[in-house]
Design a protein around this motif. Structure first.
Motif, PDB file in Angstrom:
ATOM      1  N   HIS A   1       0.347  -1.404  -0.080  1.00  0.00           N
ATOM      2  CA  HIS A   1      -0.191  -0.172  -0.100  1.00  0.00           C
ATOM      3  C   HIS A   1       1.161   1.565   0.077  1.00  0.00           C
ATOM      4  O   HIS A   1       0.617   2.403  -0.705  1.00  0.00           O
ATOM      5  CB  HIS A   1      -1.088  -0.193   1.299  1.00  0.00           C
ATOM      6  N   GLN A   2       1.641   1.383   0.443  1.00  0.00           N
ATOM      7  CA  GLN A   2       2.707   2.407   1.018  1.00  0.00           C
ATOM      8  C   GLN A   2       3.762   2.755  -1.120  1.00  0.00           C
ATOM      9  O   GLN A   2       3.278   4.011  -0.985  1.00  0.00           O
ATOM     10  CB  GLN A   2       4.108   2.362   2.030  1.00  0.00           C
ATOM     11  N   LYS A   3       4.264   1.745  -1.547  1.00  0.00           N
ATOM     12  CA  LYS A   3       4.908   1.268  -2.976  1.00  0.00           C
ATOM     13  C   LYS A   3       3.635   2.356  -3.497  1.00  0.00           C
ATOM     14  O   LYS A   3       3.576   3.124  -4.764  1.00  0.00           O
ATOM     15  CB  LYS A   3       4.523   0.046  -3.705  1.00  0.00           C
ATOM     16  N   ALA A   4       1.792   1.847  -3.661  1.00  0.00           N
ATOM     17  CA  ALA A   4       0.933   2.556  -4.468  1.00  0.00           C
ATOM     18  C   ALA A   4       0.953   4.107  -3.831  1.00  0.00           C
ATOM     19  O   ALA A   4       0.659   4.672  -4.608  1.00  0.00           O
ATOM     20  CB  ALA A   4      -0.228   2.097  -4.102  1.00  0.00           C
TER      21      ALA A   4
ATOM     22  N   ARG B   1       1.578   6.578  -7.043  1.00  0.00           N
ATOM     23  CA  ARG B   1       0.335   8.291  -6.895  1.00  0.00           C
ATOM     24  C   ARG B   1       1.042   9.598  -6.013  1.00  0.00           C
ATOM     25  O   ARG B   1       0.021  10.658  -7.101  1.00  0.00           O
ATOM     26  CB  ARG B   1      -0.841   8.072  -5.522  1.00  0.00           C
ATOM     27  N   LYS B   2       1.722   9.412  -5.464  1.00  0.00           N
ATOM     28  CA  LYS B   2       2.410  11.098  -5.396  1.00  0.00           C
ATOM     29  C   LYS B   2       2.869  11.840  -6.404  1.00  0.00           C
ATOM     30  O   LYS B   2       2.586  12.349  -6.909  1.00  0.00           O
ATOM     31  CB  LYS B   2       3.586  10.961  -3.660  1.00  0.00           C
ATOM     32  N   GLN B   3       3.678  10.637  -7.050  1.00  0.00           N
ATOM     33  CA  GLN B   3       4.402  11.555  -8.700  1.00  0.00           C
ATOM     34  C   GLN B   3       3.928  11.415  -9.303  1.00  0.00           C
ATOM     35  O   GLN B   3       3.903  11.965 -10.161  1.00  0.00           O
ATOM     36  CB  GLN B   3       5.634  10.044  -8.908  1.00  0.00           C
TER      37      GLN B   3
ATOM     38  N   SER C   1       3.222  15.305 -11.234  1.00  0.00           N
ATOM     39  CA  SER C   1       2.962  15.351 -12.188  1.00  0.00           C
ATOM     40  C   SER C   1       2.295  15.962 -12.926  1.00  0.00           C
ATOM     41  O   SER C   1       2.071  16.618 -14.337  1.00  0.00           O
ATOM     42  CB  SER C   1       3.332  14.168 -13.301  1.00  0.00           C
ATOM     43  N   LEU C   2       0.986  15.857 -12.642  1.00  0.00           N
ATOM     44  CA  LEU C   2      -0.379  16.778 -12.918  1.00  0.00           C
ATOM     45  C   LEU C   2      -0.105  18.255 -11.772  1.00  0.00           C
ATOM     46  O   LEU C   2      -0.437  19.331 -12.539  1.00  0.00           O
ATOM     47  CB  LEU C   2      -1.814  15.932 -12.295  1.00  0.00           C
TER      48      LEU C   2
END
Length: 87
Positions: free
Chosen positions: A46-49, A53-55, A59-60
């Motif tokens: 879950h931490q990897k996800a 998501r932060k990346q 970018s957005l």
């Protein structure tokens, strides 16, 4: 004043305790074992996800700041209508 007699120069009453403590420490080190529970493994995934998501959010943010991000209003409206219809 001499406390120890001539035959007791190497006498240490605590030597037995020291030796048993050292032996106990050596045997317990061999028995140490680490197990990661399934819940902990899921938390790691879950931490990897969260990191990906932060990346994506970063970018957005960069696209919005530079003016490159374009929103399709019709697609957004259709998604909102579908969301509320399915409730």
């Amino acid at each position: 004043m001499r406390i120890n007699g001539p035959n007791h120069s190497n006498f240490n009453p605590y030597r037995k305790n020291i030796n048993t403590q050292q032996q106990a420490g050596e045997t317990s080190a061999k028995k140490d074992k680490i197990e990661i529970s399934n819940e902990a493994k899921q938390m790691q995934e879950h931490q990897k996800a969260k990191e990906t998501r932060k990346q994506h959010i970063e970018s957005l943010k960069q696209k919005v700041d530079s003016g490159e991000y374009q929103v399709d209003a019709k697609q957004t409206a259709a998604s909102m209508v579908n969301f509320w219809k399915n409730r």
